[in-house]
Write a protein that holds these residues in place. Structure first.
Motif, PDB file in Angstrom:
ATOM      1  N   GLU A   1      -0.389   0.793  -2.332  1.00 21.89           N
ATOM      2  CA  GLU A   1      -1.624   0.248  -3.082  1.00 21.89           C
ATOM      3  C   GLU A   1      -2.540  -0.632  -2.269  1.00 21.89           C
ATOM      4  O   GLU A   1      -3.581  -0.720  -2.928  1.00 21.89           O
ATOM      5  CB  GLU A   1      -0.876  -0.305  -4.469  1.00 21.89           C
ATOM      6  CG  GLU A   1      -2.051  -0.410  -5.559  1.00 21.89           C
ATOM      7  CD  GLU A   1      -2.594   1.109  -5.897  1.00 21.89           C
ATOM      8  OE1 GLU A   1      -3.213   1.741  -5.337  1.00 21.89           O
ATOM      9  OE2 GLU A   1      -2.142   1.374  -7.060  1.00 21.89           O
TER      10      GLU A   1
ATOM     11  N   ILE B   1      -3.676   6.439  -4.289  1.00 26.50           N
ATOM     12  CA  ILE B   1      -3.021   5.019  -4.031  1.00 26.50           C
ATOM     13  C   ILE B   1      -3.560   4.447  -2.848  1.00 26.50           C
ATOM     14  O   ILE B   1      -3.437   4.989  -1.970  1.00 26.50           O
ATOM     15  CB  ILE B   1      -1.449   5.235  -3.826  1.00 26.50           C
ATOM     16  CG1 ILE B   1      -0.875   6.090  -5.276  1.00 26.50           C
ATOM     17  CG2 ILE B   1      -0.734   4.012  -3.649  1.00 26.50           C
ATOM     18  CD1 ILE B   1      -0.706   5.092  -6.319  1.00 26.50           C
TER      19      ILE B   1
ATOM     20  N   ARG C   1      -0.991   0.328 -13.808  1.00 31.19           N
ATOM     21  CA  ARG C   1      -2.232   0.574 -12.801  1.00 31.19           C
ATOM     22  C   ARG C   1      -3.510   0.706 -13.765  1.00 31.19           C
ATOM     23  O   ARG C   1      -3.535   1.786 -14.581  1.00 31.19           O
ATOM     24  CB  ARG C   1      -1.558   1.642 -12.049  1.00 31.19           C
ATOM     25  CG  ARG C   1      -2.374   1.889 -10.808  1.00 31.19           C
ATOM     26  CD  ARG C   1      -1.758   3.071  -9.906  1.00 31.19           C
ATOM     27  NE  ARG C   1      -2.773   3.278  -8.854  1.00 31.19           N
ATOM     28  CZ  ARG C   1      -3.610   3.691  -8.558  1.00 31.19           C
ATOM     29  NH1 ARG C   1      -4.149   4.652  -9.593  1.00 31.19           N
ATOM     30  NH2 ARG C   1      -4.387   3.911  -7.635  1.00 31.19           N
TER      31      ARG C   1
END
Ligand SMILES: [Zn+2]
Lengths: 1001, 91
Positions: free
Chosen positions: A709, A893, B27
């Motif tokens: 990430e 990602i 996220r």
């Protein structure tokens, strides 16, 4: 001339069983039941070693595992040699050979003893301060320091013994089989708990079992007789397991403990073969009862370290348990009642006592009265100010203490003695309690740290909980056990206990002297030679935290972890700095409580069992064909296949050339393989790879780059679309497990709505990779039915087919830049398919190559290896792989991180190629790269990540990461080496076939 | 060494598990619309408290399921374990 100091018979010693042993080369005799220390003392030997820093003569100090001085080497120069063994713990056996450590050339004449006279210039921190500068001299200093101060010699031969690990689960574990532990064990077991009782000594009953005085009685029996009956009873209880010679080394959270069970160390050497020596017990207990007792404290005064000075309780034990006197003229020095127990014991055994010196003024104590009744002189309100005798104490000097205990007054009195017992009261053995996370509190009355806050499901009882008198101990145990084990009745409720012990104590951490402290040597840590003076010096130099003082003075840092002197160190710090003991706290007690052998720690995991390794289904072929192997993660991978007389370099050059000139074959079975199925598989790949996957046709392969990430490259590999909703992903060999874990994490936690299933199939397939201009011809021979035309089977595509009856998946993909095929078959067919390819390739000189050649070939082509050319700081942009980062995808990602202010910097380290000015010069991987060698300080621009001599290009090539390298094409840079500078030019990282002609050939 | 009560398998040794950092950090759905600072908050910033902490754990050498744990980091007492997606049983 040695004397025999054995006195009246003890029932713990079998005098009909004589044992001979050697100490420092001389033969002595002892009896079954003796420790090395007791046998030496019976032979009137006190001097057993030299101290660490000043090399002062040192004698046996204790009778237990807390021993700081009597540390010996067993069976020197043999395979069973062992350093740092405490003479107080080792039981003698026929043929035992022990020698003193830390003395050279001998314990009686020691060259390092000169340090003792140099001690004014050897204060705390001396080693740090003196030997730190100049740094280049350290090697020379170190040689002498090690030679003159080494603590024992490690074995140089293989250990012949066997060790093992064992798991034990129990309801209640009791640590320590003194009177408290015995009572607890019986109570727990009788109430139905599956109980385990462990004891570090070879017998049960602790210090009560050799207690002979009328002053301590239970139900009108002498306490030892009462306890003996209890012990006989518990031995018969079925659900109680008792392990002696078993010491708990570590007490971790959730009642997980490690203990060492010593099985053969008390056997003569010839009886030890084929037996397990030590067993590491991994104990998980529902409840733990700690009954580890307490350690007697020494007293801190000038020259308190001479041979012949022992703890008072040790002298009592040597007399009562081992039946030996420690001297002919004994003196005792105390600040509490304990020394009088010793005095009475010695008197009963007919051992002479010259005097008892007591810090306290008049006290109403039955024990003192009895001592005086036996015509033993007691000096009340006195203190020892000095001792004399170099290799054995021969005299003590005492003076009267002032009222406040701060000064000495009046005339000096001299008392001749050859043994002095000292007692500074007792310190609860809270080491295991604090290891487990327990918190201590300080009890002002008698200046001890005792357990305060317990972690769940454990309790301390007896003197390790701060109960020091028999009546207190028994009273509290009953209450504690009822509550802790949740039982209503306990058989010990109406015990009649008699204890004459008066609890008063005059605690003075550093006893006053008639001399300035600078002129005295009051030792606090015997093993590391730290004195009270050193501690005061550390405080003067500004150290305040106990952890810092400890490291500066080395107090408590020996193999005994300062079991004797730590409290005094704290006390002296507290008094000098004015901080409260409670606030200072103790230093951290770390496992192990007593040292463990390496054998115990590793158990059976030695030799080939030390670490597991994985081998591919083709492993045996590699062995038959003399491959050298490389460790990659847990895998053994064929590294290269040297022919007769070939060096590694020769072999790799030959293999690399053959692969490009004709054909090479590689075992790629170790690559991670993840089977991906489900209706959202394409969407899932879109999210975890930087490039787009939705439009990949069934039967096609694609290279993917996976980021963290934070935008940094994490893994790479080719993924193939087997069917509409079915992919097979390959990962790097080392990354297989973590990639699977990471993918599962996202699926389960961030995107549970996706219909995707992951299965690791790494071990299910063997992968044979055939590359080179003749690879097509070879594979066509192996699979004659398949159409290998570029039209039907182009680069980056896959076919489901069969080799004979064996189903296989064959991909036309390449890591070398050559036309190449990867054949995946069920693992157990791997070797036969490999052999088929070898046979088919024979006419083309098919050459097996290993990982080294694979690395070389891919470097020629400029393909990266994640983990070699990248670390966790390289983005795909840094790798100049912008082409693989989708601009269209909304998210994947790591995408957002690729345009953080830091990741868009132009001067980040970027991957480039390097060519050396001299084409034969091969760079060292890891070498630093600079532009200007004359600038000071020299600016490091980056380093070489991969470097080879390319036999195909006939020149040296390298990959490197260089700051701002992307814009430095053609720049000249310098690689400074130890004796030369290498000039290099920044180049395109693709050295060979940039147009991909070979791939599509 | 802890004993951890996996919500799917029951009590097992800690050595079967791996810790996965602070729990309940979601996220962002639209990372591209976040400023550097907002993204950094998600990416780097963790509480690391002494006391009651909400953590992610995975039963690596077992069912391979992720779950959440409430643990007092001052004494390692595990207050609760609960499945991913469930609300914490205690505050
Ligand atoms: Zn599980």
């Amino acid at each position: 001339m040695t004397k025999n100091l054995r006195v009246k018979t003890s029932k713990f010693i079998d005098e009909t069983y004589r044992i001979s042993f050697k100490f420092n080369g001389k033969t002595y005799y002892g009896f079954k039941g003796d420790t090395l220390a007791s046998a030496l003392l019976a032979n009137d030997i006190h001097l057993v070693g030299r101290s660490f820093k000043y090399h002062r003569p040192r004698g046996i100090m204790t009778a237990g595992s807390e021993e700081p001085n009597a540390i010996v080497q067993l069976h020197h120069n043999t395979s069973r040699t062992e350093p740092n063994v405490r003479a107080t713990e080792i039981e003698i056996y026929e043929g035992l050979e022990a020698s003193s450590q830390n003395c050279w050339p001998s314990v009686n004449f020691d060259i390092g003893g000169i340090n003792n006279f140099l001690s004014p210039v050897l204060p705390a921190g001396f080693y740090y301060k003196t030997f730190m500068w100049p740094a280049s001299f350290w090697k020379k200093y170190e040689y002498f320091i090690r030679k003159s101060a080494g603590l024992g010699k490690s074995p140089t031969k293989p250990d012949p013994d066997v060790y093992e690990h064992k798991y034990i689960h129990c309801d209640v574990l009791i640590i320590g089989a003194g009177i408290s532990g015995i009572i607890a064990a019986k109570t727990a077991a009788k109430n139905g708990f599956k109980t385990l009782l462990v004891e570090e000594k070879p017998y049960l009953g602790g210090s009560t079992i050799y207690q002979n005085s009328e002053h301590f009685k239970i139900n009108n029996q002498i306490s030892s007789s009462w306890l003996e009956k209890e012990i006989n009873e518990i031995k018969k209880i079925k659900n109680l397991e008792i392990k002696i010679r078993t010491s708990v080394a570590a007490f971790y959270g959730y009642n997980y403990l490690l203990a060492r069970e010593n099985l053969t160390d008390h056997f003569p050497l010839e009886q030890r073969n084929n037996k397990t020596r030590h067993r590491l017990l991994k104990i998980r207990a529902k409840k733990v009862i700690t009954a580890t007792g307490s350690l007697e404290r020494p007293l801190i005064f000038d020259n308190n370290d001479r041979p012949g000075i022992l703890l008072s309780s040790a002298i009592e034990k040597y007399a009562n348990f081992f039946g030996t006197a420690c001297g002919e003229k004994n003196a005792l020095f105390t600040n509490n009642d304990s020394a009088y127990e010793t005095a009475i014991s010695l008197y009963q055994k007919g051992i002479n006592i010259e005097a008892v010196v007591d810090n306290r003024e008049e006290i109403d104590s039955k024990l003192i009265k009895e001592t005086e009744k036996n015509n033993i002189k007691v000096y009340k309100g006195y203190t020892v100010i000095n001792t004399s005798g170099y290799k054995r104490i021969n005299n003590i000097t005492i003076m009267k203490l002032s009222k406040d205990g701060q000064k000495v007054i009046g005339p000096k009195i001299s008392i001749k003695c050859d043994c002095l017992g000292i007692s500074g009261g007792w310190t609860p053995a809270v080491h295991l309690f604090t290891q487990s996370g327990g918190k201590l509190k300080f009890r002002e009355d008698d200046q001890v740290f005792i357990p305060n806050k317990y972690p769940l499901n454990q309790i301390s009882i007896g003197s390790c909980n701060g109960d020091f008198t028999l009546d207190e101990i028994l009273l509290n145990i009953i209450k504690t056990l009822k509550e802790f084990l949740n039982i209503k009745k306990i058989e010990y409720e109406n015990l009649e206990v008699r204890s004459s012990f008066n609890k008063s104590k005059k605690n003075i951490w550093l006893l006053p002297s008639d001399k300035m402290i600078g002129k005295t040597k009051p030792f606090v840590d015997y093993q590391n030679d730290a004195t009270a003076k050193d501690i005061k010096l550390a405080l003067r130099e500004g150290f305040r935290s106990i952890e810092h003082v400890k490291r500066y003075t080395t107090t408590g840092m020996g193999t005994d972890q300062g079991k004797l002197g730590n409290m005094h160190a704290l006390g002296i710090i507290s008094e000098t700095s004015g901080s409260k003991m409670e606030e200072l706290g103790t230093t951290t007690f770390r496992p192990p409580y007593t040292p463990l052998t390496f054998g115990t720690i590793v158990g059976r995991n030695v030799g080939e069992y030390f670490d597991i390794f994985r081998k591919t289904p083709i492993h045996e072929w590699h062995i038959e064909n003399k491959a050298e192997f490389e460790n990659v993660g847990q895998w053994k991978r064929a590294w290269y296949y040297p022919k007769e007389g070939e060096s590694m370099h020769d072999a790799v050059q030959r293999e690399s050339k053959a692969a490009r000139d004709s054909a090479g074959i590689l075992d790629a079975s170790t690559l991670g393989k993840i089977d991906i199925q489900g209706t959202d598989s394409s969407e899932f790949l879109n999210r975890i790879y930087t490039n787009a996957w939705s439009k990949l046709a069934v039967g096609k392969c694609r290279y993917g780059l996976m980021l963290n990430e934070d935008g940094m490259v994490y893994d790479d590999g080719v993924t193939t679309r087997l069917d509409e909703n079915h992919y097979i992903m390959t990962t790097t060999t080392g990354g297989a497990a973590t990639v699977l874990g990471k993918l599962e994490d996202y699926l389960q936690t961030e995107w549970p709505e996706l219909d995707v299933y992951l299965t690791s199939v790494t071990d299910h397939y063997a992968t044979v990779s055939v590359c080179g201009p003749n690879s097509k011809k070879i594979i066509s021979k192996v699979i004659p039915d398949l159409d290998f035309s570029d039209k039907n089977f182009p680069h980056m595509s896959f076919k489901n087919t069969k080799i004979g009856k064996i189903k296989c998946r064959i991909m036309r993909i390449s890591f070398t830049g050559e036309h190449s095929y990867e054949i995946n078959v069920q693992a157990n067919y791997g070797k036969s398919v490999w052999e088929k390819c070898m046979k088919a390739g024979k006419e083309f000189n098919i050459t097996p190559y290993g990982t080294e050649t694979m690395h070389l070939l891919r470097a020629e082509k400029g393909f990266i290896i994640v983990g070699q050319d990248t670390d966790a700081t390289m983005t795909p942009i840094d790798l100049q792989m912008n082409w693989i980062v989708s601009k269209k995808k909304y998210d994947f990602i790591g995408k957002r991180s690729l345009y953080r202010s830091d990741t868009i910097r132009e001067d980040r380290k970027q991957l480039v190629g390097l060519l050396t000015e001299n084409p034969d010069e091969v760079l060292e991987e890891g070498a630093q790269i600079v532009a200007d060698i004359n600038k000071s300080p020299v600016e490091m621009l980056g380093h070489v990540t991969s470097s080879y001599y390319s036999p195909n290009l006939k020149k040296s090539i390298a990959l490197a990461v260089v700051r701002g390298g992307k814009n430095m094409m053609g720049h000249k840079l310098i690689i400074p080496m130890e004796k030369k500078q290498i000039n290099v030019t920044v180049a395109d990282p693709v050295f060979l076939d940039k147009e991909n002609k070979r791939l599509n050939a | 060494m802890f004993i951890i009560n996996c919500p799917y398998c029951g009590e097992r040794e800690q050595s079967e598990f791996k810790a996965g950092g602070e729990a309940h950090i979601v996220r962002p759905k639209q990372p591209t619309e976040l400023s550097d600072d907002e993204w950094a908050e998600y990416l780097f910033m963790r509480k690391n408290i002494k006391g009651i902490q909400f953590e992610r754990w995975v039963h690596t050498h077992g069912c391979r399921k992720w779950f959440n744990m409430i643990r007092d980091t001052s004494n390692d007492e595990i207050k609760a374990v609960y499945k991913m997606g469930d609300k914490p049983p205690i505050k």
